[in-house]
Enzyme design. Structure first.
Site, mmCIF file in Angstrom:
data_model
loop_
_atom_site.group_PDB
_atom_site.id
_atom_site.type_symbol
_atom_site.label_atom_id
_atom_site.label_comp_id
_atom_site.label_asym_id
_atom_site.label_seq_id
_atom_site.Cartn_x
_atom_site.Cartn_y
_atom_site.Cartn_z
ATOM 1 N N TYR A 127 -28.941 -18.551 4.728
ATOM 2 C CA TYR A 127 -27.488 -18.406 4.796
ATOM 3 C C TYR A 127 -26.994 -18.351 6.240
ATOM 4 O O TYR A 127 -25.833 -18.643 6.508
ATOM 5 C CB TYR A 127 -27.047 -17.124 4.083
ATOM 6 C CG TYR A 127 -26.844 -17.265 2.593
ATOM 7 C CD1 TYR A 127 -27.904 -17.570 1.755
ATOM 8 C CD2 TYR A 127 -25.584 -17.082 2.031
ATOM 9 C CE1 TYR A 127 -27.724 -17.680 0.393
ATOM 10 C CE2 TYR A 127 -25.399 -17.195 0.668
ATOM 11 C CZ TYR A 127 -26.465 -17.494 -0.153
ATOM 12 O OH TYR A 127 -26.266 -17.603 -1.503
ATOM 13 N N ASP B 207 -40.436 -18.872 -8.735
ATOM 14 C CA ASP B 207 -40.300 -19.711 -9.939
ATOM 15 C C ASP B 207 -40.841 -18.986 -11.167
ATOM 16 O O ASP B 207 -40.271 -19.078 -12.262
ATOM 17 C CB ASP B 207 -40.978 -21.082 -9.742
ATOM 18 C CG ASP B 207 -42.369 -21.009 -9.141
ATOM 19 O OD1 ASP B 207 -42.770 -19.921 -8.669
ATOM 20 O OD2 ASP B 207 -43.067 -22.038 -9.140
#
Ligand code: IPM
Ligand code: MG
Length: 355
Positions: free
Chosen positions: A142, A222
């Site tokens: 970010y 994941d």
């Protein structure tokens, strides 16, 4: 107690849901004898419209001078479909987090007994889920530099960067939270692929001996994405970097039945910030239909985390549970029953607190 609270309603349904939280906070103040002062500031698309800046200095001054910030939502569709826009509402949110030093975003997922059947998951999977994410909020991809495009504009790049110090301070919050809960900490990373993730894992491994009562698990992001919907009860406290946390907390938020219900706290400095995790929901703006409970529960977290007033916090979550049990709910959870307006739910909650 004297409390100075900055109100940043923001965009979309932000002003409507913040207005209900204000009713509830005022009612709690009246009941417990707290002197509460509110100061309002602009952030997001409405701030761009008014000043050209999504997080104006005047707003930062209000926030920095307050004990806590109650924040609604930001975002406007006119920016979402314009990737070339130079100024974006989201920049305001990111700058606010950075300038206020809010490096830890606490996002719980829990269930409400009267709502578990609303979950998209099977009842036996969700009944009793109680987990909390500690998402790193001021680092990673970010904020990493360099970012941008090559000269021809045909290649784009972002940089994911983490320092050990950034990981340590977030991880410590996670360990401490786990000590007060079920003593399980899951470090979510992608250490099989990413260098930043390997630093996360290594750093958490180094800290773990300082918290011998906490069991630490390391899981790839994941796999967590999968197990979170398969068996969410497997988790207690999860710590993770900014982007993984952004994604997984949206996934986790719907487990309880409606995204409109989940609160969050952003911590890290003297001023703490509280916001619902739903977005600005522009389709509903101005219609008095948005669910205010995520914001009201954020106000509950504010009493707890910013002021250490757990009795006040509990009263708010109790009346929220009561409103759900008695069906005083907005249309997203009314299920063919009577749907109350946003403002009516707020009035009902405030009246119950004072009643
Ligand atoms: C959130 C939001 C923000 C984020 C956006 C609006 C910049 O999705 O708070 O999770 O990605 O952090
Ligand atoms: Mg998000």
């Amino acid at each position: 107690m004297e409390m100075n609270i900055a109100l940043l309603p923001g965009d979309g349904i932000g002003p409507e849901v913040i207005a209900q939280a204000v009713k509830v906070v005022k009612a709690v103040g009246q009941k417990f004898g707290h002197k509460i002062t509110f100061k309002e500031g602009l952030v997001g698309a409405c701030a761009i419209d008014a000043t050209g800046d999504p997080y104006p200095d005047a707003t930062h001054e209000i926030c920095a001078g307050s004990d806590a910030v109650l924040f609604g939502a930001i975002g406007d569709p006119k920016y979402d479909n314009d990737p070339k826009a130079k100024v974006r509402p989201e920049q305001g949110l990111l700058r606010m987090r950075q300038k206020l030093g809010l490096f830890a975003n606490v996002r719980p997922t829990f269930t409400f007994p009267s709502l578990v059947h609303k979950s998209p998951l099977k009842l036996d999977r969700v009944d009793g889920v109680d987990l909390v994410f500690f998402r790193e909020l001021t680092g990673g991809v970010y904020f990493g530099e360099p970012r941008g495009r090559n000269e021809q504009g045909t290649k784009a790049f972002d940089t994911n960067v983490y320092s050990k110090e950034e990981i340590v301070r977030l991880a410590r919050m996670g360990f401490e939270a786990a000590q007060k809960r079920r003593k399980l900490l899951t470090c979510v990373d992608k250490a099989n692929v990413m260098a930043t993730s390997r630093l996360w894992r290594e750093t958490v491994q180094e800290l773990a001996p300082e918290y011998p009562d906490v069991k630490v698990e390391y899981e790839f992001v994941d796999a967590v994405a999968m197990r979170l919907i398969q068996w969410p009860k497997a988790y207690d406290v999860l710590i993770t970097e900014n982007l993984f946390g952004d994604i997984l907390t949206d996934e986790a938020s719907v487990i309880s039945g409606s995204m409109g219900l989940m609160p969050s706290a952003s911590l890290g400095s003297k001023v703490k910030l509280f916001e619902p995790i739903h977005g600005s929901y522009p389709q509903a703006a101005g219609k008095d239909i948005a669910n205010p409970l995520g914001t009201v529960l954020s106000a509950s977290m504010m009493f707890d985390y910013a002021f250490g007033l757990s009795e006040e916090a509990k009263l708010i979550s109790d009346v929220v549970n009561l409103s759900l049990a008695e069906g005083v709910v907005t249309e997203d959870i009314a299920e063919g029953g009577k749907a109350y307006k946003t403002s009516q739910v707020g009035d009902w909650l405030a009246a119950k607190i004072l009643g």
